[in-house]
Design an enzyme around this catalytic site. Structure first.
Site, PDB file in Angstrom:
ATOM      1  CB  SER A   1      -0.957  -0.040   1.198  1.00  0.00           C
ATOM      2  OG  SER A   1      -1.855   1.020   1.178  1.00  0.00           O
TER       3      SER A   1
ATOM      4  CG  ASP B   1      -3.352   4.030  -0.861  1.00  0.00           C
ATOM      5  OD1 ASP B   1      -4.109   3.929  -1.843  1.00  0.00           O
ATOM      6  OD2 ASP B   1      -3.353   3.195   0.075  1.00  0.00           O
TER       7      ASP B   1
ATOM      8  CG  ASP C   1      -3.096  -0.575  -1.920  1.00  0.00           C
ATOM      9  OD1 ASP C   1      -3.207   0.601  -1.499  1.00  0.00           O
ATOM     10  OD2 ASP C   1      -3.538  -1.552  -1.290  1.00  0.00           O
TER      11      ASP C   1
ATOM     12  CG  ASP D   1      -6.372   0.675  -0.060  1.00  0.00           C
ATOM     13  OD1 ASP D   1      -5.622   1.674   0.088  1.00  0.00           O
ATOM     14  OD2 ASP D   1      -6.239  -0.365   0.612  1.00  0.00           O
TER      15      ASP D   1
ATOM     16  CD  GLU E   1      -9.156   3.705   8.975  1.00  0.00           C
ATOM     17  OE1 GLU E   1      -8.854   3.428  10.141  1.00  0.00           O
ATOM     18  OE2 GLU E   1      -8.526   3.291   7.995  1.00  0.00           O
TER      19      GLU E   1
ATOM     20  NE  ARG F   1      -5.286   3.428  17.420  1.00  0.00           N
ATOM     21  CZ  ARG F   1      -4.542   3.141  16.340  1.00  0.00           C
ATOM     22  NH1 ARG F   1      -3.826   4.070  15.732  1.00  0.00           N
ATOM     23  NH2 ARG F   1      -4.502   1.911  15.871  1.00  0.00           N
TER      24      ARG F   1
ATOM     25  N   GLY G   1      -0.354  -0.324  15.800  1.00  0.00           N
ATOM     26  CA  GLY G   1      -0.580  -1.736  15.505  1.00  0.00           C
ATOM     27  C   GLY G   1       0.650  -2.433  14.956  1.00  0.00           C
TER      28      GLY G   1
ATOM     29  NE  ARG H   1       0.208   4.719  14.639  1.00  0.00           N
ATOM     30  CZ  ARG H   1       1.276   4.994  13.897  1.00  0.00           C
ATOM     31  NH1 ARG H   1       1.701   6.235  13.814  1.00  0.00           N
ATOM     32  NH2 ARG H   1       1.923   4.046  13.246  1.00  0.00           N
TER      33      ARG H   1
END
Length: 543
Positions: free
Chosen positions: A64, A276, A278, A280, A370, A497, A500, A506
């Site tokens: 990505s 971006d 790829d 998406d 998002e 948070r 991942g 973050r």
């Protein structure tokens, strides 16, 4: 199961010593040189998943928006959705297994998931434009072949195109034709039909500059151009012919750095967007007459689309249940505008597209984006049938025309996953139909100034959150400190948070001014550094 073939192929795709990877929202991602064994094993897993679901499964080779030297892989479930959580765990175990463990893990998956080994298996494979992708796709093919699965290698495709084709195949082409041409034809036809009622004067041509992140989006848009109506004028930049993938360009760069990509000159008030790597994700932007940059991100995209759909629902007189799904990163102004002005319910989920997608499925119409520009709209089967019936049978002209517009919107949106090409066409159609400039769209509401930072920590797992990641429950005292800091500023909020993918925490803040948002983010970062095991130099104030 032919363990001899599995072992023979496996010997050609050996795992580097000491490497450990985690299957996350984005699948596996790391340096391309570390992924050969992972790709082979994901080919094996895709065959088992195909046999278990009696469906075609997708395997997409892409990283990505990551740098060009990285790569990655994600599996696509039968209706084009992301891999289910239980199988994410199998993917992680299989990727990290030593050679001698592969057989027992495959056997265990088959037993737990009641996989019938003689069932037909079908896998669709796609890849992005990275130099490493072709070789890694071949490793996937080796995995599929080792377990006797059938495969269709689509070669270079966007991630959303592979999701789309998996869904087409598993719905017996009820969703569309499982070819790249079928994708172009379906979207182009819907776009043409939807924009028929837009003004057709020469001055109202839809002109758009597109930064393709030097990725697959450029190749696919060039192929698609001949299918699109002449009134849409698209100009492609960062098309991969000169520069590196995602280098100083693309949706993620524009969103994070709040400035135009390299290689794209913007005249005042010109409408521009970035994909971006790829294709998406998508974000829009423009420079005003004073030369100031304005980002129109996923929150504004969700607002534009949901407003358009709500207006059409009112025209057709339908009481379908619609909601917008956001994450904690959604700007507070967008949430207020949707709830208070548009009277559209808003729900918040954990960060990660799979969480938003799952929540959106609870409604007749679920809009999710998002802030980074990754999102789509989901229509329930019942809602779609109602709309299509009205488009065909409704006697009242105005209601029937509104239903037809909704029907074309359904066909234009790639409901399987966020899709930059599909989302771009939806946005361009809505702007044309409503006669909106990009500045007028941007002015629907004013974003609260915000700041995102990250703090390096020894172990990100010390941070635990609740309330869709908006409140920290560990380490002790951190949330109390954040609450205390937030009280110092007007219109403010902040949350932290764990990342991942890396050992960072973050930090996000909002406030009435950029200076206050920056100060709040810095103070929260210091609290994280001191209470959650920060490493290296303490966070410095935002310059």
């Amino acid at each position: 199961m032919d363990f001899e073939a599995v072992a023979k192929y496996s010997a050609l795709h050996l795992k580097p010593a000491g490497l450990s990877l985690q299957y996350g929202t984005a699948g596996f991602r790391t340096k391309a040189g570390h992924l050969d064994h992972v790709m082979y094993r994901m080919g094996l897993l895709a065959v088992l998943r195909s046999r278990q679901t009696k469906s075609t499964i997708g395997v997409m080779v892409t990283a990505s928006h990551n740098p060009e030297e990285d790569n990655g892989v994600k599996l696509v479930d039968p209706l084009g959705e992301m891999l289910t959580s239980a199988w994410e765990e199998y993917a992680t175990r299989l990727a990290n297994a030593e050679e001698q463990e592969i057989q027992s893990i495959l056997t265990e998956i088959c037993q737990k998931e009641a996989v019938k080994l003689h069932e037909h298996a079908s896998v669709f494979i796609g890849r992005d434009t990275r130099h490493s992708s072709e070789k890694l796709s071949q490793s996937v093919i080796d995995g599929v072949s080792a377990l006797g699965g059938q495969y269709h290698d689509y070669g270079l495709v966007t991630t959303p195109q592979l999701h789309y084709m998996v869904c087409c195949q598993n719905t017996q082409e009820d969703y569309g034709k499982a070819t790249v041409e079928g994708y172009y034809q379906k979207l182009s036809k819907a776009f043409g039909e939807l924009t028929k009622q837009a003004s057709s004067s020469e001055d109202d041509q839809m002109c758009l500059k597109i930064d393709c992140a030097n990725g697959i989006g450029a190749l696919k848009l060039k192929e698609m151009e001949r299918y699109l109506p002449k009134k849409l004028l698209i100009h492609l930049y960062n098309d991969g012919t000169k520069e590196k993938l995602n280098h100083l360009c693309g949706a993620d760069f524009v969103k994070v750095h709040q400035k135009p990509p390299l290689g794209l000159e913007i005249k005042p008030n010109e409408r521009c967007c970035s994909f971006d790597g790829d294709a998406d994700r998508i974000v829009y932007y423009y420079n005003d007459t004073a030369g100031h940059f304005h980002l129109v991100d996923g929150d504004k995209i969700a607002t534009l689309i949901s407003t358009f759909i709500k207006e059409l629902l009112i025209q057709v007189g339908q009481t379908l249940k619609m909601a917008v799904v956001q994450t904690a990163y959604a700007n507070g102004s967008s949430t207020c505008y949707l709830e208070e002005t548009m009277k559209v319910p808003v729900h918040c989920t954990k960060t990660g597209v799979k969480h938003l997608h799952h929540k959106a499925q609870e409604f007749d119409i679920g809009v999710y984006f998002e802030a980074n520009g990754h999102g789509t709209v989901l229509f329930s089967k019942a809602a779609e049938e109602k709309i299509r019936h009205m488009a065909k049978e409704e006697k009242e002209n105005q209601k029937r025309e509104a239903a037809k517009m909704l029907e074309n919107t359904i066909d234009l949106i790639n409901q399987t996953v966020g899709d930059a090409i599909s989302d771009m066409l939806v946005i361009e159609a809505i702007l044309a139909l409503k006669g909106l400039t990009v500045q007028q769209w941007d002015a629907i509401y004013t974003d609260l100034p915000n700041r995102q930072l990250k703090v390096k920590v020894a172990d990100r797992r010390v941070i635990d959150t609740t309330d869709a990641e908006r409140r920290a429950v560990a380490p002790p005292g951190l949330q109390e400190k954040i609450d205390e800091l937030v009280k110092k500023y007007r219109l403010s909020r902040a949350f932290v948070r764990p990342s991942g993918t890396e050992d960072v925490v973050r930090v996000y803040s909002e406030a009435d001014t950029q200076e206050n948002a920056d100060s709040l983010a810095h103070e929260v970062s210091l609290a994280v550094y001191h209470l959650a095991g920060g490493i290296g130099e303490p966070p410095q104030p935002v310059c």
